[in-house]
Design a protein around this motif. Structure first.
Motif, PDB file in Angstrom:
ATOM      1  N   LEU A  95       0.815  -1.214   0.000  1.00 18.56           N
ATOM      2  CA  LEU A  95       0.000   0.000   0.000  1.00 18.56           C
ATOM      3  C   LEU A  95       0.850   1.267   0.000  1.00 18.56           C
ATOM      4  N   HIS A  96       2.056   1.183   0.592  1.00 13.94           N
ATOM      5  CA  HIS A  96       2.909   2.371   0.734  1.00 13.94           C
ATOM      6  C   HIS A  96       4.348   1.989   0.377  1.00 13.94           C
ATOM      7  N   PRO A  97       4.620   1.790  -0.900  1.00 12.38           N
ATOM      8  CA  PRO A  97       5.935   1.280  -1.312  1.00 12.38           C
ATOM      9  C   PRO A  97       7.092   2.228  -1.013  1.00 12.38           C
ATOM     10  N   HIS A  98       6.812   3.481  -0.693  1.00 11.19           N
ATOM     11  CA  HIS A  98       7.874   4.438  -0.401  1.00 11.19           C
ATOM     12  C   HIS A  98       8.382   4.323   1.029  1.00 11.19           C
ATOM     13  N   LEU A  99       7.713   3.525   1.874  1.00  9.19           N
ATOM     14  CA  LEU A  99       8.144   3.380   3.264  1.00  9.19           C
ATOM     15  C   LEU A  99       9.258   2.345   3.370  1.00  9.19           C
ATOM     16  N   ASP A 100      10.120   2.533   4.358  1.00  5.79           N
ATOM     17  CA  ASP A 100      11.156   1.553   4.690  1.00  5.79           C
ATOM     18  C   ASP A 100      10.626   0.709   5.850  1.00  5.79           C
ATOM     19  N   VAL A 101      10.019  -0.425   5.520  1.00  9.63           N
ATOM     20  CA  VAL A 101       9.357  -1.270   6.525  1.00  9.63           C
ATOM     21  C   VAL A 101      10.328  -2.352   6.991  1.00  9.63           C
ATOM     22  N   ASP A 102      10.570  -2.406   8.288  1.00 10.89           N
ATOM     23  CA  ASP A 102      11.464  -3.412   8.880  1.00 10.89           C
ATOM     24  C   ASP A 102      10.671  -4.225   9.891  1.00 10.89           C
ATOM     25  N   GLU A 103      10.246  -5.414   9.494  1.00 10.21           N
ATOM     26  CA  GLU A 103       9.443  -6.257  10.385  1.00 10.21           C
ATOM     27  C   GLU A 103      10.300  -7.112  11.312  1.00 10.21           C
ATOM     28  N   SER A 104      11.616  -6.903  11.308  1.00  5.14           N
ATOM     29  CA  SER A 104      12.501  -7.731  12.119  1.00  5.14           C
ATOM     30  C   SER A 104      12.737  -7.158  13.513  1.00  5.14           C
ATOM     31  N   VAL A 105      12.136  -6.019  13.849  1.00 10.60           N
ATOM     32  CA  VAL A 105      12.405  -5.360  15.125  1.00 10.60           C
ATOM     33  C   VAL A 105      11.109  -5.194  15.918  1.00 10.60           C
ATOM     34  N   LEU A 106      11.254  -4.933  17.211  1.00  9.69           N
ATOM     35  CA  LEU A 106      10.093  -4.737  18.077  1.00  9.69           C
ATOM     36  C   LEU A 106       9.505  -3.345  17.914  1.00  9.69           C
ATOM     37  N   PHE A 107      10.347  -2.346  17.767  1.00  6.76           N
ATOM     38  CA  PHE A 107       9.846  -0.994  17.545  1.00  6.76           C
ATOM     39  C   PHE A 107      10.923  -0.157  16.892  1.00  6.76           C
ATOM     40  N   VAL A 108      10.487   0.945  16.299  1.00  6.90           N
ATOM     41  CA  VAL A 108      11.397   1.919  15.695  1.00  6.90           C
ATOM     42  C   VAL A 108      11.059   3.283  16.276  1.00  6.90           C
ATOM     43  N   ASP A 109      12.043   3.919  16.898  1.00  5.95           N
ATOM     44  CA  ASP A 109      11.876   5.258  17.464  1.00  5.95           C
ATOM     45  C   ASP A 109      12.622   6.229  16.565  1.00  5.95           C
ATOM     46  N   ASP A 110      11.877   7.063  15.858  1.00  9.31           N
ATOM     47  CA  ASP A 110      12.468   8.046  14.963  1.00  9.31           C
ATOM     48  C   ASP A 110      12.229   9.458  15.491  1.00  9.31           C
ATOM     49  N   GLY A 111      12.288   9.589  16.819  1.00 12.94           N
ATOM     50  CA  GLY A 111      12.135  10.911  17.435  1.00 12.94           C
ATOM     51  C   GLY A 111      10.691  11.305  17.615  1.00 12.94           C
ATOM     52  N   ASP A 112      10.148  12.054  16.663  1.00 13.65           N
ATOM     53  CA  ASP A 112       8.766  12.515  16.783  1.00 13.65           C
ATOM     54  C   ASP A 112       7.774  11.515  16.194  1.00 13.65           C
ATOM     55  N   VAL A 113       8.273  10.417  15.636  1.00 15.94           N
ATOM     56  CA  VAL A 113       7.421   9.349  15.117  1.00 15.94           C
ATOM     57  C   VAL A 113       7.985   8.021  15.597  1.00 15.94           C
ATOM     58  N   ALA A 114       7.128   7.172  16.148  1.00 12.91           N
ATOM     59  CA  ALA A 114       7.572   5.862  16.632  1.00 12.91           C
ATOM     60  C   ALA A 114       6.518   4.818  16.287  1.00 12.91           C
ATOM     61  N   THR A 115       6.969   3.669  15.836  1.00 12.24           N
ATOM     62  CA  THR A 115       6.062   2.591  15.454  1.00 12.24           C
ATOM     63  C   THR A 115       6.502   1.310  16.143  1.00 12.24           C
ATOM     64  N   SER A 116       5.532   0.456  16.453  1.00  4.67           N
ATOM     65  CA  SER A 116       5.874  -0.809  17.104  1.00  4.67           C
ATOM     66  C   SER A 116       5.313  -1.972  16.323  1.00  4.67           C
ATOM     67  N   ALA A 117       5.857  -3.132  16.605  1.00  3.55           N
ATOM     68  CA  ALA A 117       5.345  -4.376  16.043  1.00  3.55           C
ATOM     69  C   ALA A 117       4.036  -4.746  16.743  1.00  3.55           C
ATOM     70  N   GLY A 118       3.627  -5.988  16.598  1.00  4.30           N
ATOM     71  CA  GLY A 118       2.301  -6.377  17.056  1.00  4.30           C
ATOM     72  C   GLY A 118       2.158  -6.524  18.556  1.00  4.30           C
ATOM     73  N   LEU A 119       0.978  -6.185  19.027  1.00  2.00           N
ATOM     74  CA  LEU A 119       0.507  -6.543  20.356  1.00  2.00           C
ATOM     75  C   LEU A 119       1.499  -6.178  21.455  1.00  2.00           C
ATOM     76  N   ALA A 120       2.142  -7.155  22.108  1.00  2.00           N
ATOM     77  CA  ALA A 120       2.973  -6.873  23.274  1.00  2.00           C
ATOM     78  C   ALA A 120       4.139  -5.953  22.962  1.00  2.00           C
ATOM     79  N   ALA A 121       4.549  -5.842  21.693  1.00  2.00           N
ATOM     80  CA  ALA A 121       5.605  -4.886  21.351  1.00  2.00           C
ATOM     81  C   ALA A 121       5.168  -3.453  21.636  1.00  2.00           C
ATOM     82  N   GLY A 122       3.848  -3.210  21.674  1.00  2.00           N
ATOM     83  CA  GLY A 122       3.358  -1.900  22.070  1.00  2.00           C
ATOM     84  C   GLY A 122       3.731  -1.561  23.499  1.00  2.00           C
ATOM     85  N   LEU A 123       3.814  -2.578  24.361  1.00  2.00           N
ATOM     86  CA  LEU A 123       4.297  -2.360  25.728  1.00  2.00           C
ATOM     87  C   LEU A 123       5.758  -1.922  25.710  1.00  2.00           C
TER      88      LEU A 123
END
Length: 323
Positions: free
Chosen positions: A143-171
């Motif tokens: 859906l968003h081919p311009h993104l750099d998606v890394d599913e091998s990690v629990l979360f990515v902290d990019d300062g003002d934007v942070a994303t996590s993997a599934g479920l407990a990774a949100g903790l």
């Protein structure tokens, strides 16, 4: 409205069908954070309109806030969701775009699991390295081919934007952000209250559904435990491999398979974590903190800490050291 006590406002946006587990993480983690009995965050769970929102678990939640909560937010968190426009088509309806546009400039954006689809559709992840649940990573790329998606990690902290993997990774991400905001002592107190592990590094691998070789008796866990007790020693990969009775190549391969990172990167991360604890909880001079953490010199500590949190050792201590 902003919090009357000046607390950091966290708006948790529930979109149908919301993942109930994910939705409960921010109120539990940030809502439990206190210093000297004073809450540190004002957590507001909101929807596009006040009222019930269907969850993926077969029940609905009655929300106290509508989209007006977004206009007061210092942090916006989107939990996992089956929200069709974002998940199937990679777009958002006009009313949701309008609601997200009310978020103040400078606010922090976070997603848990498939909440990343919403942030991506809103354009908030453009040019970023991101993660999501490993089973949905290919959908996010499609859906968003311009993104750099890394599913091998629990979360990515990019300062003002942070994303996590599934479920407990949100903790893990929420505790990481809490630690970044208010230090290790506050984050550890919340982890103890929730009876969860206080720390899993974001670079740790997700539990992805593909076969891994069975770990023999010489697996790296015992060496990692030993290394944590000797971080101030002169450790290197060759020495750790010898302690594990492996060649350097085999040890490095198995270490990465078990931790998701290299032995050197893992050692640096553990040493920086120890240095942060010492800066927060001791009066040791900076050069002695560096030695005790195994980082050698104050200059080395300064460089690593700046890379990790963007602060010098003295600035970090001023910010996070309790009186």
């Amino acid at each position: 409205m902003p919090d009357p006590d000046g607390r950091h406002v966290v708006a948790v946006l529930a979109l149908p069908e919301v993942v109930g587990f994910d939705l409960q993480i921010p109120p539990q983690v940030f809502g439990s954070a206190q210093r000297d009995g004073t809450p540190l965050y004002d957590v507001r769970v909101c929807g596009l309109e006040p009222g019930p929102v269907r969850s993926t678990a077969g029940f609905s939640l009655l929300l106290d806030h509508g989209p007006e909560a977004l206009a007061a937010a210092d942090t916006v968190i989107v939990p996992g969701t089956h929200y069709v426009p974002a998940r199937r088509d990679g777009i958002l309806p006009r009313e949701l775009h309008a609601a997200l546009d009310t978020v103040p400039d400078g606010a922090r954006w976070m997603s848990i699991c498939t909440g990343a689809f919403v942030l991506a559709a809103a354009g908030r992840l453009d040019g970023r390295k991101v993660t999501t649940h490993w089973a949905r990573a290919d959908d996010l790329r499609r859906l968003h081919p311009h993104l750099d998606v890394d599913e091998s990690v629990l979360f990515v902290d990019d300062g003002d934007v942070a994303t996590s993997a599934g479920l407990a990774a949100g903790l893990d991400l929420s505790l990481h952000v809490l630690r970044r905001d208010h230090g290790t002592e506050v984050a550890n107190a919340v982890a103890r209250h929730l009876v969860i592990a206080p720390w899993r590094d974001g670079g740790q691998a997700q539990f992805i559904d593909h076969p891994l070789p069975a770990a023999p008796e010489g697996a790296t866990s015992a060496v990692r435990t030993w290394a944590l007790e000797h971080l101030d020693a002169d450790l290197d990969v060759a020495g750790l491999a010898a302690r594990a009775s492996m060649s350097v190549r085999t040890f490095t391969r198995r270490f990465r398979a078990e931790t998701g990172t290299s032995p050197h990167a893992w050692l640096v991360a553990q040493r920086v974590a120890r240095a942060r604890r010492l800066l927060e909880g001791s009066d040791l001079p900076v050069d002695r903190v560096a030695t005790a953490a195994g980082l050698g010199t104050a200059a080395s500590l300064r460089a690593h800490l700046s890379d990790d949190v963007g602060l010098s050792p003295l600035a970090y201590r001023r910010r996070f050291r309790r009186p």
